[in-house]
Write a protein that holds these residues in place. Structure first.
Motif, short mmCIF file in Angstrom:
data_model
loop_
_atom_site.label_atom_id
_atom_site.label_comp_id
_atom_site.label_asym_id
_atom_site.label_seq_id
_atom_site.Cartn_x
_atom_site.Cartn_y
_atom_site.Cartn_z
N SER A 32 0.86 -1.18 0.00
CA SER A 32 0.00 0.00 0.00
C SER A 32 0.90 1.23 0.00
CB SER A 32 -0.91 0.02 1.24
OG SER A 32 -0.14 0.18 2.41
N THR A 33 0.31 2.36 -0.35
CA THR A 33 1.11 3.59 -0.39
C THR A 33 1.59 3.98 1.01
OG1 THR A 33 -0.94 4.88 -0.25
CG2 THR A 33 -0.03 4.46 -2.44
N SER A 34 0.75 3.75 2.01
CA SER A 34 1.15 4.10 3.37
C SER A 34 2.29 3.21 3.87
CB SER A 34 -0.05 4.01 4.32
OG SER A 34 -0.59 2.69 4.30
N SER A 35 2.24 1.91 3.50
CA SER A 35 3.31 1.02 3.94
C SER A 35 4.62 1.35 3.23
CB SER A 35 2.93 -0.44 3.69
OG SER A 35 2.75 -0.68 2.30
N PHE A 36 4.53 1.83 1.99
CA PHE A 36 5.74 2.22 1.26
C PHE A 36 6.39 3.44 1.92
CE2 PHE A 36 7.74 4.52 -2.41
CZ PHE A 36 8.80 3.64 -2.56
N LEU A 37 5.57 4.44 2.28
CA LEU A 37 6.10 5.61 2.97
C LEU A 37 6.64 5.25 4.35
CD1 LEU A 37 3.61 8.50 2.10
CD2 LEU A 37 5.90 8.10 1.21
N SER A 38 5.98 4.31 5.01
CA SER A 38 6.47 3.86 6.32
C SER A 38 7.85 3.22 6.20
CB SER A 38 5.49 2.86 6.94
OG SER A 38 4.23 3.47 7.16
N LEU A 39 8.04 2.47 5.11
CA LEU A 39 9.35 1.86 4.89
C LEU A 39 10.41 2.94 4.65
CD1 LEU A 39 11.26 -0.53 4.24
CD2 LEU A 39 10.45 -0.40 1.88
N LEU A 68 9.39 17.80 -4.99
CA LEU A 68 8.31 17.13 -4.27
C LEU A 68 7.64 18.10 -3.30
CD1 LEU A 68 6.73 14.59 -3.45
CD2 LEU A 68 8.59 14.00 -1.89
N LEU A 69 8.45 18.89 -2.61
CA LEU A 69 7.90 19.84 -1.64
C LEU A 69 7.08 20.92 -2.34
CD1 LEU A 69 7.95 20.32 1.41
CD2 LEU A 69 9.88 21.86 1.08
N ASP A 70 7.51 21.33 -3.55
CA ASP A 70 6.77 22.34 -4.32
C ASP A 70 5.36 21.86 -4.63
OD1 ASP A 70 8.77 24.16 -4.36
OD2 ASP A 70 9.52 23.63 -6.35
N VAL A 71 5.22 20.55 -4.87
CA VAL A 71 3.92 20.00 -5.28
C VAL A 71 2.98 19.82 -4.09
CG1 VAL A 71 2.78 17.96 -6.21
CG2 VAL A 71 4.82 18.85 -7.31
N VAL A 72 3.50 19.37 -2.95
CA VAL A 72 2.63 18.96 -1.85
C VAL A 72 2.44 20.02 -0.78
CG1 VAL A 72 3.16 16.52 -2.18
CG2 VAL A 72 4.55 17.86 -0.61
N SER A 73 3.30 21.03 -0.73
CA SER A 73 3.17 22.02 0.34
C SER A 73 2.27 23.15 -0.11
CB SER A 73 4.55 22.59 0.71
OG SER A 73 5.18 23.16 -0.41
N ARG A 74 0.99 22.86 -0.18
CA ARG A 74 0.00 23.85 -0.60
C ARG A 74 -0.89 24.23 0.58
NH1 ARG A 74 -1.84 20.04 -5.55
NH2 ARG A 74 -0.05 20.35 -6.91
N SER A 75 -1.21 25.52 0.64
CA SER A 75 -2.11 25.98 1.70
C SER A 75 -3.53 25.54 1.38
CB SER A 75 -2.05 27.51 1.81
OG SER A 75 -0.75 27.93 2.13
N ARG A 134 -1.33 9.48 -5.19
CA ARG A 134 -1.58 8.19 -4.51
C ARG A 134 -1.23 8.25 -3.02
NH1 ARG A 134 -1.92 3.55 -7.79
NH2 ARG A 134 -1.45 3.89 -10.00
N PHE A 135 -0.45 9.28 -2.63
CA PHE A 135 0.09 9.29 -1.28
C PHE A 135 -0.49 10.43 -0.44
CE2 PHE A 135 3.14 7.34 -4.12
CZ PHE A 135 3.59 6.25 -3.42
N CYS A 136 -0.32 10.29 0.85
CA CYS A 136 -0.77 11.33 1.78
C CYS A 136 0.14 12.55 1.65
CB CYS A 136 -0.74 10.79 3.22
SG CYS A 136 -1.07 12.04 4.48
N GLU A 137 -0.44 13.72 1.37
CA GLU A 137 0.36 14.92 1.12
C GLU A 137 1.17 15.33 2.35
OE1 GLU A 137 -1.75 18.18 -0.48
OE2 GLU A 137 -2.03 17.26 -2.44
N SER A 138 0.56 15.24 3.52
CA SER A 138 1.28 15.66 4.73
C SER A 138 2.49 14.77 4.99
CB SER A 138 0.33 15.62 5.94
OG SER A 138 -0.16 14.30 6.15
N GLU A 139 2.38 13.46 4.70
CA GLU A 139 3.50 12.56 4.90
C GLU A 139 4.59 12.83 3.86
OE1 GLU A 139 2.13 8.56 4.89
OE2 GLU A 139 0.93 8.77 6.73
N LEU A 140 4.19 13.12 2.61
CA LEU A 140 5.18 13.47 1.59
C LEU A 140 5.90 14.76 1.95
CD1 LEU A 140 3.27 12.71 -1.75
CD2 LEU A 140 5.08 11.36 -0.69
N CYS A 141 5.14 15.72 2.44
CA CYS A 141 5.72 17.01 2.83
C CYS A 141 6.74 16.82 3.96
CB CYS A 141 4.61 17.96 3.26
SG CYS A 141 5.16 19.64 3.59
#
Length: 492
Positions: A38-45, A121-128, A90-97
């Motif tokens: 899952s996307t969350s498990s990939f970010l957790s890794l 990556l930060l440019d894409v996900v760090s949106r107000s 596909r991923f959680c923006e706050s976790e990517l940020c």
């Protein structure tokens, strides 16, 4: 960890890791039976805390706590971050940020390409996000938030007062931004799309007017005293042999052009493009003085010092010229668009391989991705007014008003797509049309074939409506990659 091994093999070996990794992830989700993918498990890794031992000859070895992704080779780290940027929905923006911010804390110690990928990556996900205010029925609070949203932050106000540019990577000026904001505020009975198109047209007309004003300057005659001084400066330019003399000459040229409306005419008479590349780099870095208008003096320097050299380029550009050009364009992106990129790409003979290499370096190293996307939309448009550029009259014959499609221009488009630039749907449609019209001429061109392969790979979701036209174009080619392109088109 074992279930992710195929994915990391893609990051390690694939020439197009982003799209292939995305496809692998989608297929893994669709497999029947229990799965830990899952996307969350990939970010957790990736963010799993790991301890590594740091050894340094100047200090005793010690243990440092890092994320698991930081233990990977730099090239793999950069590809993973690039994939997260490509498939961020596909991923959680706050976790990517959080991941990107943690990576960037390394600062100067971080590898250049890893740092660049983390920034993207930060440019894409760090949106107000102000959507949570919609649940409040406090009109005054909503109005305050709206006003605050449409105003510049305090730390930018001083800079905006001193320069016409909002941000170095934003391809519009402050006046155009304010104009766009006015048209974006629609009343209850207004059609937002009509208002938007009117606002966009107004911005375009303003830019065209600015460029036309700059071009008109070269028609003015110089008085005899200025003519005499210009001739002396021209003679000195061709005999320069030291950096100090070049700096001194740059100061005199700057003073002669300062505050007047004849700077472009003066530069045309001096012919600074005739200097060798070493002197050119000195001139470019010393001609600027203060906060000049992007479509004024800054663009004059580009179109009279650098553009003429690149228009006739037939061999790879020298390192010193390329470095000076890239550094200048990083700081003055709007001038770079109108006084260098547009006239260079609109070259009457079309661009060749050396020019393509220069353009690729400028686009990928000097311009913000949003600026490149907007520039491509303008370039591929059928409206000639959008292709207004700035150049000297003596070079006008080398530049046309239409794109001349060469295999090097298709190669440039491939390089832009490989830089993960997101093109708009209308740009995609026009690019398909140009590819279809050019297929017969470039039927045996490997550069054209590689462009098609990259185009289908990078823009697959936006090509479904154009599948038949693109398939017909590909069928007219006969290269090493023709079958690969047709195979990918069959899966759309």
């Amino acid at each position: 960890m074992e279930c992710w091994v195929p994915l990391f093999e893609i990051f390690l070996n694939s020439p197009c890791p982003e799209t292939q990794a995305s496809l692998w992830l989608q297929q893994s989700f669709n497999q029947p039976g229990p799965t830990t993918i899952s996307t969350s498990s990939f970010l957790s890794l990736l963010t799993k805390p790991t301890h590594i031992t740091i050894t340094d000859s100047s200090s005793p070895s010690h243990t440092k706590r890092v994320m698991w992704i930081q233990t990977l080779p730099n090239a793999v780290q950069a590809r993973v971050l690039s994939f997260l940027h490509y498939d961020c929905r596909r991923f959680c923006e706050s976790e990517l940020c959080q991941l990107a911010e943690t990576m960037l804390k390394e600062g100067e110690k971080l590898d250049f390409w890893v740092k660049r990928a983390a920034h993207q990556l930060l440019d894409v996900v760090s949106r107000s996000n102000y959507e949570w205010f919609s649940s409040l029925n406090l009109d005054s609070e909503e109005e305050q938030v709206e006003n605050e949203f449409r105003s510049l932050p305090d730390w930018l106000k001083d800079d905006v007062d001193e320069t016409d540019l909002m941000l170095p990577w934003l391809p519009i000026s402050q006046k155009q931004f304010n104009l766009a904001m006015q048209f974006s505020s629609c009343g209850e009975n207004d059609d937002p799309m009509i208002e938007f198109e009117e606002g966009k047209r107004e911005i375009v007309e303003q830019v065209i007017e600015e460029v036309d004003e700059v071009i008109k300057e070269v028609d003015e005659f110089l008085n005899p005293q200025v003519e005499e001084l210009v001739e002396r400066l021209k003679d000195r330019l061709l005999s320069l042999q030291s950096t100090s003399k070049a700096v001194e000459l740059a100061g005199e040229i700057r003073e002669l052009c300062k505050g007047g409306s004849q700077s472009l005419a003066i530069l045309g008479k001096i012919e600074p493009w005739r200097a060798d590349d070493e002197i050119t780099s000195v001139l470019v870095s010393n001609l600027l003085d203060g906060n000049e208008d992007e479509l004024g003096w800054r663009s004059h320097i580009l179109c009279s010092v650098i553009l003429p050299k690149l228009l006739v380029l037939k061999e790879p550009a020298s390192r010193v010229l390329l470095t000076a050009t890239i550094e200048y364009c990083k700081i003055h992106q709007r001038a770079a668009e109108y006084a260098l990129l547009l006239p260079l790409i609109l070259r009457t003979e079309g661009i060749n391989s050396p020019i393509c290499n220069v353009l690729t370096r400028i686009v990928t190293e000097s311009l913000h991705q949003g600026h490149v996307s907007a520039f491509c939309q303008k370039l591929l448009s059928n409206e000639d007014d959008l292709k207004k550029f700035i150049c000297l009259p003596c070079h006008q014959s080398l530049i046309g008003s239409k794109l001349v499609w060469t295999d090097s221009l298709f190669n440039l488009m491939q390089n832009i797509l490989n830089h993960n630039i997101h093109l708009t749907q209308d740009s995609i449609d026009r690019l398909v049309q140009h590819a279809w019209e050019s297929a017969d001429r470039f039927s045996k061109s490997l550069k054209f074939g590689n462009f098609l392969l990259c185009f289908v790979t990078k823009c697959a979701p936006m090509l479904k409506s154009q599948k038949s036209l693109l398939t017909e174009a590909t069928q007219h080619t006969n290269t090493l990659v023709t079958k690969s392109v047709l195979s990918k088109l069959s899966t759309l």
